[in-house]
Write a protein that holds these residues in place. Sequence first.
Motif, PDB file in Angstrom:
ATOM      1  N   THR A 147       7.728  -3.655  -2.114  1.00 51.87           N
ATOM      2  CA  THR A 147       6.461  -2.717  -2.262  1.00 51.87           C
ATOM      3  C   THR A 147       6.290  -2.169  -3.395  1.00 51.87           C
ATOM      4  O   THR A 147       7.212  -1.511  -3.951  1.00 51.87           O
ATOM      5  CB  THR A 147       6.245  -1.564  -1.008  1.00 51.87           C
ATOM      6  N   ILE A 148       5.061  -2.470  -4.275  1.00 54.71           N
ATOM      7  CA  ILE A 148       4.911  -1.628  -5.212  1.00 54.71           C
ATOM      8  C   ILE A 148       3.760  -1.056  -5.187  1.00 54.71           C
ATOM      9  O   ILE A 148       2.607  -1.383  -4.854  1.00 54.71           O
ATOM     10  CB  ILE A 148       4.745  -2.660  -6.515  1.00 54.71           C
ATOM     11  N   GLU A 149       3.658   0.277  -5.508  1.00 50.57           N
ATOM     12  CA  GLU A 149       2.420   0.961  -5.690  1.00 50.57           C
ATOM     13  C   GLU A 149       1.970   1.429  -6.951  1.00 50.57           C
ATOM     14  O   GLU A 149       2.929   2.134  -7.876  1.00 50.57           O
ATOM     15  CB  GLU A 149       2.563   2.254  -4.891  1.00 50.57           C
ATOM     16  N   ALA A 150       1.041   1.271  -7.487  1.00 49.43           N
ATOM     17  CA  ALA A 150       0.265   1.595  -8.923  1.00 49.43           C
ATOM     18  C   ALA A 150      -0.900   1.836  -8.979  1.00 49.43           C
ATOM     19  O   ALA A 150      -2.047   1.383  -8.152  1.00 49.43           O
ATOM     20  CB  ALA A 150       0.910   0.514  -9.833  1.00 49.43           C
ATOM     21  N   ILE A 151      -1.479   2.279 -10.191  1.00 49.58           N
ATOM     22  CA  ILE A 151      -2.955   2.555 -10.267  1.00 49.58           C
ATOM     23  C   ILE A 151      -3.720   1.264 -10.253  1.00 49.58           C
ATOM     24  O   ILE A 151      -3.597   0.104 -11.010  1.00 49.58           O
ATOM     25  CB  ILE A 151      -3.300   3.211 -11.558  1.00 49.58           C
ATOM     26  N   PHE A 152      -5.053   1.057  -9.600  1.00 45.49           N
ATOM     27  CA  PHE A 152      -5.859   0.236  -9.776  1.00 45.49           C
ATOM     28  C   PHE A 152      -7.137   0.649  -9.227  1.00 45.49           C
ATOM     29  O   PHE A 152      -7.281   0.874  -8.268  1.00 45.49           O
ATOM     30  CB  PHE A 152      -5.468  -1.259  -8.910  1.00 45.49           C
ATOM     31  N   ASN A 153      -8.227   0.374 -10.231  1.00 45.16           N
ATOM     32  CA  ASN A 153      -9.584   0.880  -9.873  1.00 45.16           C
ATOM     33  C   ASN A 153     -10.526  -0.148 -10.812  1.00 45.16           C
ATOM     34  O   ASN A 153     -10.113  -0.766 -11.735  1.00 45.16           O
ATOM     35  CB  ASN A 153      -9.795   2.381  -9.948  1.00 45.16           C
TER      36      ASN A 153
ATOM     37  N   GLU B 225       6.300 -11.944  -1.364  1.00 48.20           N
ATOM     38  CA  GLU B 225       6.739 -11.243  -0.603  1.00 48.20           C
ATOM     39  C   GLU B 225       6.419  -9.581  -0.760  1.00 48.20           C
ATOM     40  O   GLU B 225       6.532  -8.842   0.089  1.00 48.20           O
ATOM     41  CB  GLU B 225       8.365 -11.223  -0.063  1.00 48.20           C
ATOM     42  N   TYR B 226       5.886  -9.329  -1.934  1.00 46.82           N
ATOM     43  CA  TYR B 226       5.598  -8.034  -2.381  1.00 46.82           C
ATOM     44  C   TYR B 226       4.383  -7.601  -1.794  1.00 46.82           C
ATOM     45  O   TYR B 226       3.285  -8.415  -1.883  1.00 46.82           O
ATOM     46  CB  TYR B 226       5.415  -7.876  -3.867  1.00 46.82           C
ATOM     47  N   GLN B 227       4.222  -6.335  -1.203  1.00 46.29           N
ATOM     48  CA  GLN B 227       2.997  -5.629  -1.016  1.00 46.29           C
ATOM     49  C   GLN B 227       2.475  -4.897  -2.210  1.00 46.29           C
ATOM     50  O   GLN B 227       3.303  -3.989  -2.535  1.00 46.29           O
ATOM     51  CB  GLN B 227       3.190  -4.758   0.383  1.00 46.29           C
TER      52      GLN B 227
ATOM     53  N   GLY C 122      -5.458  -9.233  -4.865  1.00 48.87           N
ATOM     54  CA  GLY C 122      -4.269  -8.983  -5.091  1.00 48.87           C
ATOM     55  C   GLY C 122      -3.719  -7.536  -4.240  1.00 48.87           C
ATOM     56  O   GLY C 122      -2.558  -7.128  -4.570  1.00 48.87           O
ATOM     57  N   VAL C 123      -4.679  -6.924  -3.521  1.00 45.64           N
ATOM     58  CA  VAL C 123      -4.304  -5.678  -3.289  1.00 45.64           C
ATOM     59  C   VAL C 123      -4.119  -5.888  -1.650  1.00 45.64           C
ATOM     60  O   VAL C 123      -4.816  -6.388  -0.822  1.00 45.64           O
ATOM     61  CB  VAL C 123      -5.699  -4.710  -3.194  1.00 45.64           C
ATOM     62  N   GLY C 124      -2.712  -5.016  -1.006  1.00 45.66           N
ATOM     63  CA  GLY C 124      -2.538  -5.357  -0.051  1.00 45.66           C
ATOM     64  C   GLY C 124      -2.985  -3.924   0.854  1.00 45.66           C
ATOM     65  O   GLY C 124      -3.658  -4.062   2.075  1.00 45.66           O
ATOM     66  N   VAL C 125      -2.996  -2.921   0.282  1.00 46.00           N
ATOM     67  CA  VAL C 125      -3.654  -1.531   0.743  1.00 46.00           C
ATOM     68  C   VAL C 125      -4.273  -0.830  -0.133  1.00 46.00           C
ATOM     69  O   VAL C 125      -3.318  -0.738  -1.242  1.00 46.00           O
ATOM     70  CB  VAL C 125      -2.248  -0.793   1.715  1.00 46.00           C
ATOM     71  N   VAL C 126      -5.296  -0.023  -0.054  1.00 45.79           N
ATOM     72  CA  VAL C 126      -5.800   0.918  -0.690  1.00 45.79           C
ATOM     73  C   VAL C 126      -5.821   2.388  -0.233  1.00 45.79           C
ATOM     74  O   VAL C 126      -6.130   2.552   1.094  1.00 45.79           O
ATOM     75  CB  VAL C 126      -7.344   0.396  -1.239  1.00 45.79           C
ATOM     76  N   ILE C 127      -5.350   3.237  -1.048  1.00 45.66           N
ATOM     77  CA  ILE C 127      -5.006   4.556  -0.570  1.00 45.66           C
ATOM     78  C   ILE C 127      -6.065   5.844  -1.106  1.00 45.66           C
ATOM     79  O   ILE C 127      -5.718   6.469  -1.802  1.00 45.66           O
ATOM     80  CB  ILE C 127      -3.589   4.891  -0.533  1.00 45.66           C
ATOM     81  N   PRO C 128      -7.253   5.693  -0.975  1.00 49.79           N
ATOM     82  CA  PRO C 128      -8.285   6.903  -1.386  1.00 49.79           C
ATOM     83  C   PRO C 128      -7.894   8.274  -0.729  1.00 49.79           C
ATOM     84  O   PRO C 128      -7.645   8.237   0.565  1.00 49.79           O
ATOM     85  CB  PRO C 128      -9.717   6.334  -0.871  1.00 49.79           C
ATOM     86  N   GLY C 129      -8.073   9.241  -1.413  1.00 54.65           N
ATOM     87  CA  GLY C 129      -7.709  10.588  -0.793  1.00 54.65           C
ATOM     88  C   GLY C 129      -8.855  11.202   0.117  1.00 54.65           C
ATOM     89  O   GLY C 129      -9.938  10.693  -0.411  1.00 54.65           O
ATOM     90  N   MET C 130      -8.373  11.836   1.398  1.00 51.04           N
ATOM     91  CA  MET C 130      -9.754  12.158   2.160  1.00 51.04           C
ATOM     92  C   MET C 130      -9.380  13.468   2.370  1.00 51.04           C
ATOM     93  O   MET C 130      -8.281  13.589   3.159  1.00 51.04           O
ATOM     94  CB  MET C 130      -9.896  11.119   3.165  1.00 51.04           C
ATOM     95  N   ARG C 131     -10.180  14.369   2.147  1.00 52.80           N
ATOM     96  CA  ARG C 131      -9.614  15.653   2.705  1.00 52.80           C
ATOM     97  C   ARG C 131     -10.362  16.284   4.017  1.00 52.80           C
ATOM     98  O   ARG C 131     -10.042  17.588   4.431  1.00 52.80           O
ATOM     99  CB  ARG C 131      -9.962  16.960   1.551  1.00 52.80           C
ATOM    100  N   ASN C 132     -11.455  15.569   4.435  1.00 55.40           N
ATOM    101  CA  ASN C 132     -12.283  16.068   5.512  1.00 55.40           C
ATOM    102  C   ASN C 132     -12.890  14.710   6.111  1.00 55.40           C
ATOM    103  O   ASN C 132     -12.996  13.582   5.673  1.00 55.40           O
ATOM    104  CB  ASN C 132     -13.261  16.982   5.137  1.00 55.40           C
ATOM    105  N   PRO C 133     -13.335  15.062   7.518  1.00 52.62           N
ATOM    106  CA  PRO C 133     -14.162  13.887   8.062  1.00 52.62           C
ATOM    107  C   PRO C 133     -15.329  13.364   7.511  1.00 52.62           C
ATOM    108  O   PRO C 133     -15.338  11.990   7.454  1.00 52.62           O
ATOM    109  CB  PRO C 133     -14.503  14.575   9.566  1.00 52.62           C
ATOM    110  N   GLN C 134     -15.947  14.031   6.736  1.00 51.98           N
ATOM    111  CA  GLN C 134     -17.080  13.532   5.939  1.00 51.98           C
ATOM    112  C   GLN C 134     -16.586  12.224   4.978  1.00 51.98           C
ATOM    113  O   GLN C 134     -17.323  11.535   4.671  1.00 51.98           O
ATOM    114  CB  GLN C 134     -17.929  14.580   5.240  1.00 51.98           C
ATOM    115  N   GLN C 135     -15.593  12.767   4.034  1.00 51.86           N
ATOM    116  CA  GLN C 135     -15.113  11.845   3.235  1.00 51.86           C
ATOM    117  C   GLN C 135     -14.479  10.391   4.037  1.00 51.86           C
ATOM    118  O   GLN C 135     -14.512   9.252   3.474  1.00 51.86           O
ATOM    119  CB  GLN C 135     -13.949  12.257   2.376  1.00 51.86           C
ATOM    120  N   VAL C 136     -13.868  10.482   5.056  1.00 50.07           N
ATOM    121  CA  VAL C 136     -13.132   9.569   6.036  1.00 50.07           C
ATOM    122  C   VAL C 136     -14.657   8.835   6.451  1.00 50.07           C
ATOM    123  O   VAL C 136     -14.704   7.279   6.189  1.00 50.07           O
ATOM    124  CB  VAL C 136     -12.785   9.960   7.210  1.00 50.07           C
TER     125      VAL C 136
END
Length: 316
Positions: free
Chosen positions: A174-180, A197-199, A269-283
């Motif tokens: 697994t590799i996690e890095a900036i992509f936007n 095999e990399y995610q 190319g993206v397996g998972v994207v992880i936006p930060g969410m601090r409350n239900p409204q952002q979800v």
Amino acid sequence: MKTETAKLGFGTWQFGGENLIAGQHKGWGYIDDKEAIQAVHLALDHGIQFFDTADSYGEGKSEEILGKAFQSYPSGNFLVCTKFGNRKDNQGNSFQDFSPEWLEKAVTNSLERLNIDCIDVLLFHSPPDNFDWKNYDKFILERLKQKGYIKEYGVSSKTIKGALKVAEDKFGSTIEAIFNALDRRAEEYLFNNLDHEYQFIARVPLASGFLKQKYLYQTPEFAENDWRYYLPERDKNWLLESARKLAFLDELPGGITVSALRYVLYHSGVGVVIPGMRNPQQVKANLQAVEFGALDPEVVEKIKQAVSDVPAHWKF
């Protein structure tokens, strides 16, 4: 192949709240624990399964909040990715420790805070770009896998250069890095160099919150306990100016934030994207990225033309 709901993960750096390291703010300011737990529950109820955290986010607070939230979901229909390697000494000074000895202790501590039996993905947290992956002793990692304490391991890279070295040295899965939409260097340098095999986990998918409607018209005013307050002016200015070049995304359903998330979420190319969410409204807002589907190819091309590259001082 993953569904887009499964590809939409949940980043939890913000759950660490105020986070002082060597006198510097490294967090996102105040967090309401109750709202954070409600956000996790709403995400789980709507099919979001992947939760990304780290032992250094609020010195374990982020993991503890997730652990409390997971108590209401004993079936365990979720995946947890956490990170290790950033520590503090007795004087409060920060240092990095990726030794096998600390690795085992860190995993034990994280499992306890998260209130789970197994970590799905364990990542080395922002190691130096020139880290010697080929000669790292993987015995403890493999033993932890055999014991069922972790399932997979990899690296959360500080830079694309560092991620590329991880891929070249074939360390982990697994590799996690900036992509936007503003910083697409992973697409240029990394994706074609990843074995199948990399995610790939896309972090900072909303460019540290700069891909936001109000910043199209207002200058950000970050609180002093928000790490972005201390961003160098040239970086802050480039992010703001570049985000405004993508103002056309705000005309699409959900606005610029949802549209920018759609760009990352539906990238092959993206397996998972992880936006930060601090409350239900952002979800709720981020779930719209799944609802509205992939951006039209013409819009994707327009993004690339509007912001063609990163600043020269970001390049390697």
